[in-house]
Design a protein around this motif. Structure first.
Motif, PDB file in Angstrom:
ATOM      1  N   TYR A 103       0.824  -1.229   0.000  1.00  0.00           N
ATOM      2  CA  TYR A 103       0.000   0.000   0.000  1.00  0.00           C
ATOM      3  C   TYR A 103       0.850   1.268   0.000  1.00  0.00           C
ATOM      4  O   TYR A 103       0.311   2.371   0.084  1.00  0.00           O
ATOM      5  CB  TYR A 103      -0.963   0.029   1.195  1.00  0.00           C
ATOM      6  CG  TYR A 103      -2.154  -0.900   1.032  1.00  0.00           C
ATOM      7  CD1 TYR A 103      -3.224  -0.555   0.215  1.00  0.00           C
ATOM      8  CD2 TYR A 103      -2.200  -2.123   1.703  1.00  0.00           C
ATOM      9  CE1 TYR A 103      -4.307  -1.403   0.066  1.00  0.00           C
ATOM     10  CE2 TYR A 103      -3.285  -2.976   1.553  1.00  0.00           C
ATOM     11  CZ  TYR A 103      -4.333  -2.605   0.732  1.00  0.00           C
ATOM     12  OH  TYR A 103      -5.409  -3.461   0.582  1.00  0.00           O
ATOM     13  N   GLN A 106       0.092   4.107  -2.421  1.00  0.00           N
ATOM     14  CA  GLN A 106      -1.070   4.961  -2.160  1.00  0.00           C
ATOM     15  C   GLN A 106      -0.737   5.904  -1.004  1.00  0.00           C
ATOM     16  O   GLN A 106      -1.333   5.856   0.054  1.00  0.00           O
ATOM     17  CB  GLN A 106      -2.290   4.105  -1.845  1.00  0.00           C
ATOM     18  CG  GLN A 106      -2.717   3.179  -2.987  1.00  0.00           C
ATOM     19  CD  GLN A 106      -3.992   2.431  -2.663  1.00  0.00           C
ATOM     20  OE1 GLN A 106      -4.966   3.001  -2.186  1.00  0.00           O
ATOM     21  NE2 GLN A 106      -3.989   1.131  -2.912  1.00  0.00           N
ATOM     22  N   ARG A 108      -0.597   9.342  -1.221  1.00  0.00           N
ATOM     23  CA  ARG A 108      -1.157  10.691  -1.354  1.00  0.00           C
ATOM     24  C   ARG A 108      -2.417  10.612  -2.212  1.00  0.00           C
ATOM     25  O   ARG A 108      -2.642   9.618  -2.904  1.00  0.00           O
ATOM     26  CB  ARG A 108      -0.155  11.646  -2.002  1.00  0.00           C
ATOM     27  CG  ARG A 108       0.200  11.259  -3.435  1.00  0.00           C
ATOM     28  CD  ARG A 108       1.410  12.040  -3.933  1.00  0.00           C
ATOM     29  NE  ARG A 108       1.689  11.775  -5.337  1.00  0.00           N
ATOM     30  CZ  ARG A 108       2.303  10.695  -5.793  1.00  0.00           C
ATOM     31  NH1 ARG A 108       2.698   9.749  -4.939  1.00  0.00           N
ATOM     32  NH2 ARG A 108       2.530  10.538  -7.075  1.00  0.00           N
ATOM     33  N   ARG A 109      -3.210  11.672  -2.172  1.00  0.00           N
ATOM     34  CA  ARG A 109      -4.414  11.744  -2.990  1.00  0.00           C
ATOM     35  C   ARG A 109      -4.045  12.270  -4.372  1.00  0.00           C
ATOM     36  O   ARG A 109      -3.646  13.418  -4.529  1.00  0.00           O
ATOM     37  CB  ARG A 109      -5.459  12.643  -2.350  1.00  0.00           C
ATOM     38  CG  ARG A 109      -5.986  12.113  -1.027  1.00  0.00           C
ATOM     39  CD  ARG A 109      -7.132  12.951  -0.515  1.00  0.00           C
ATOM     40  NE  ARG A 109      -8.315  12.804  -1.371  1.00  0.00           N
ATOM     41  CZ  ARG A 109      -9.419  13.523  -1.237  1.00  0.00           C
ATOM     42  NH1 ARG A 109      -9.476  14.469  -0.312  1.00  0.00           N
ATOM     43  NH2 ARG A 109     -10.441  13.325  -2.031  1.00  0.00           N
ATOM     44  N   ARG A 113     -11.627  12.379  -4.131  1.00  0.00           N
ATOM     45  CA  ARG A 113     -12.358  11.217  -3.599  1.00  0.00           C
ATOM     46  C   ARG A 113     -11.558   9.912  -3.713  1.00  0.00           C
ATOM     47  O   ARG A 113     -12.085   8.866  -4.076  1.00  0.00           O
ATOM     48  CB  ARG A 113     -13.735  11.076  -4.288  1.00  0.00           C
ATOM     49  CG  ARG A 113     -14.655  12.261  -4.028  1.00  0.00           C
ATOM     50  CD  ARG A 113     -15.947  12.170  -4.812  1.00  0.00           C
ATOM     51  NE  ARG A 113     -15.717  12.226  -6.249  1.00  0.00           N
ATOM     52  CZ  ARG A 113     -15.494  13.350  -6.934  1.00  0.00           C
ATOM     53  NH1 ARG A 113     -15.444  14.513  -6.311  1.00  0.00           N
ATOM     54  NH2 ARG A 113     -15.306  13.308  -8.239  1.00  0.00           N
ATOM     55  N   THR A 114     -10.260  10.003  -3.424  1.00  0.00           N
ATOM     56  CA  THR A 114      -9.419   8.809  -3.350  1.00  0.00           C
ATOM     57  C   THR A 114      -8.793   8.728  -1.959  1.00  0.00           C
ATOM     58  O   THR A 114      -8.640   9.744  -1.278  1.00  0.00           O
ATOM     59  CB  THR A 114      -8.293   8.837  -4.414  1.00  0.00           C
ATOM     60  OG1 THR A 114      -7.515  10.030  -4.240  1.00  0.00           O
ATOM     61  CG2 THR A 114      -8.876   8.808  -5.818  1.00  0.00           C
ATOM     62  N   PRO A 115      -8.436   7.517  -1.510  1.00  0.00           N
ATOM     63  CA  PRO A 115      -7.901   7.361  -0.146  1.00  0.00           C
ATOM     64  C   PRO A 115      -6.402   7.599  -0.084  1.00  0.00           C
ATOM     65  O   PRO A 115      -5.714   7.639  -1.112  1.00  0.00           O
ATOM     66  CB  PRO A 115      -8.220   5.894   0.160  1.00  0.00           C
ATOM     67  CG  PRO A 115      -8.084   5.222  -1.181  1.00  0.00           C
ATOM     68  CD  PRO A 115      -8.599   6.229  -2.191  1.00  0.00           C
ATOM     69  N   ILE A 116      -5.897   7.745   1.121  1.00  0.00           N
ATOM     70  CA  ILE A 116      -4.461   7.668   1.378  1.00  0.00           C
ATOM     71  C   ILE A 116      -4.263   6.382   2.175  1.00  0.00           C
ATOM     72  O   ILE A 116      -4.174   6.381   3.409  1.00  0.00           O
ATOM     73  CB  ILE A 116      -3.947   8.905   2.137  1.00  0.00           C
ATOM     74  CG1 ILE A 116      -4.319  10.191   1.388  1.00  0.00           C
ATOM     75  CG2 ILE A 116      -2.427   8.827   2.312  1.00  0.00           C
ATOM     76  CD1 ILE A 116      -3.881  11.465   2.087  1.00  0.00           C
ATOM     77  N   SER A 117      -4.227   5.276   1.457  1.00  0.00           N
ATOM     78  CA  SER A 117      -4.264   3.958   2.097  1.00  0.00           C
ATOM     79  C   SER A 117      -3.029   3.675   2.940  1.00  0.00           C
ATOM     80  O   SER A 117      -3.100   2.942   3.933  1.00  0.00           O
ATOM     81  CB  SER A 117      -4.430   2.866   1.032  1.00  0.00           C
ATOM     82  OG  SER A 117      -5.612   3.090   0.287  1.00  0.00           O
ATOM     83  N   LYS A 119      -1.512   5.695   4.895  1.00  0.00           N
ATOM     84  CA  LYS A 119      -1.767   6.259   6.220  1.00  0.00           C
ATOM     85  C   LYS A 119      -2.733   5.380   7.010  1.00  0.00           C
ATOM     86  O   LYS A 119      -2.555   5.164   8.208  1.00  0.00           O
ATOM     87  CB  LYS A 119      -2.342   7.679   6.068  1.00  0.00           C
ATOM     88  CG  LYS A 119      -2.844   8.315   7.365  1.00  0.00           C
ATOM     89  CD  LYS A 119      -1.764   8.413   8.437  1.00  0.00           C
ATOM     90  CE  LYS A 119      -2.278   9.131   9.664  1.00  0.00           C
ATOM     91  NZ  LYS A 119      -1.343   9.034  10.812  1.00  0.00           N
ATOM     92  N   LEU A 120      -3.748   4.844   6.347  1.00  0.00           N
ATOM     93  CA  LEU A 120      -4.694   3.942   7.001  1.00  0.00           C
ATOM     94  C   LEU A 120      -3.971   2.707   7.534  1.00  0.00           C
ATOM     95  O   LEU A 120      -4.199   2.279   8.670  1.00  0.00           O
ATOM     96  CB  LEU A 120      -5.801   3.533   6.026  1.00  0.00           C
ATOM     97  CG  LEU A 120      -6.791   2.472   6.516  1.00  0.00           C
ATOM     98  CD1 LEU A 120      -7.550   2.979   7.736  1.00  0.00           C
ATOM     99  CD2 LEU A 120      -7.753   2.069   5.407  1.00  0.00           C
TER     100      LEU A 120
END
Length: 339
Positions: A103, A106, A108-109, A113-117, A119-120
């Motif tokens: 991941y 991913q 940054r955006r 309407r996209t995630p910062i996966s 960071k998740l």
């Protein structure tokens, strides 16, 4: 203050051979047997992950070796559940050794309407009770800031420098290091600086993900042995196209050094049929049988570096010392001979 307990390793299923090699290297360094903690990491029939640790880990300094590679979600859940099991078993400190951090692309955006996966995933790792992270060549170094804990990011460049100096001995004056895109220039420059070679860039323009519309070479590659450097090779489309562009621009031969060999289908077939003479990857992701059988793909080990990094973390000494070729040379003694 000296550590009172020995470091203990536990492994998930993502890259157990690497975990075993790390344990063997630690045994050599310590002069005593270091083995993986006896545990089972299994799936129920509905694919839920179940972990059971058979040894006492109370008060121990634990290191979980687990890449979050394909299948990324399964391997990530294994990491989190192993950490929870250790935390509930009163381990004193838990370090996640993640050779390949999934991941990470991913970070940054890129669109609305996209995630910062990334960071998740960092949040999930924190909540699982992990105290620190040890990883290799993060796709974006700012991911270290996603964690509210120490993150040690090791680099493959010193190991690659040793490999290049060994395999291109006597020819380094004809070598040019190439970044396959503008974003990877810093990584390529780092290797070029270590081996004292020139730098070139392949400027690529994408129409959409997975497709390369146009490539232009920036720099002089005519009559040169080109070494493409990058952190991830997934489908190998960009890599093989860049190799072709370099050959068309007058390069005599093209080699590639990529840290993480994701190598999703049809990557191995593309690489085998490409103009590249060799692709060198690390074992941060467990090589498949197809990768092992490919005639122009070679795997360099990371176990010596990770074993020393784990011991340094455990003893409270510097991990950044492993960024230096002179420090890594004795660690990789027997694999490379300088001079």
């Amino acid at each position: 203050m000296p550590a009172m307990t020995e470091p203990k390793l536990i492994s998930g299923n993502s890259n157990r051979p690497l975990a075993q090699q790390i344990a063997r290297r630690m045994s050599l360094h310590r002069g005593m047997s270091v083995s993986l903690v006896d545990a089972r990491v299994e799936r129920f029939n509905d694919q839920e992950v179940f972990v059971e640790v058979y040894e006492n880990v109370r008060g121990e300094d634990m290191f979980i070796v687990q890449s979050t590679s394909n299948p990324a979600n399964d391997n990530l859940m294994e990491l989190l559940i192993i950490a929870d099991a250790l935390k509930r078993s009163s381990a004193s400190r838990i370090t996640a050794v993640i050779p390949y951090f999934g991941y990470a692309r991913q970070d940054r955006r890129t669109k609305a309407r996209t995630p910062i996966s990334a960071k998740l995933v960092a949040n999930m790792i924190t909540q699982a009770g992990i105290d620190r992270v040890l990883t290799l060549d993060l796709h974006a170094t700012q991911i270290q800031g996603f964690f509210d804990m120490p993150v040690d990011n090791l680099y493959a460049a010193p190991v690659f420098a040793l490999d290049v100096q060994h395999h291109f001995k006597g020819r380094l004056q004809d070598v040019t290091v190439v970044s396959p895109d503008v974003g990877g220039v810093a990584r390529a420059r780092e290797l070029a600086k270590r081996i004292g070679c020139a730098l070139a860039i392949v400027d690529k323009r994408r129409e959409k993900p997975g497709e390369v519309a146009e490539m232009t070479v920036i720099g002089e590659v005519t009559g040169k042995t080109c070494i493409i450097v990058d952190d991830i090779c997934d489908t190998a489309g960009t890599l093989c196209k860049a190799a072709s562009v370099l050959m068309d621009a007058g390069a005599t031969e093209v080699h590639s050094y990529i840290t993480h060999g994701v190598l999703s289908a049809p990557a191995v077939e593309r690489i085998t049929k490409s103009v590249m003479k060799s692709l060198v990857i690390t074992d941060s992701i467990q090589p498949t049988e197809a990768v092992k059988a490919a005639p122009n793909i070679r795997v360099v080990p990371t176990a010596p570096m990770f074993a020393q990094a784990i011991l340094n973390t455990w003893s409270g000494t510097s991990v950044s010392s492993l960024f230096d070729v002179d420090t890594l040379t004795p660690i990789y003694e027997g694999l490379y001979h300088r001079g």
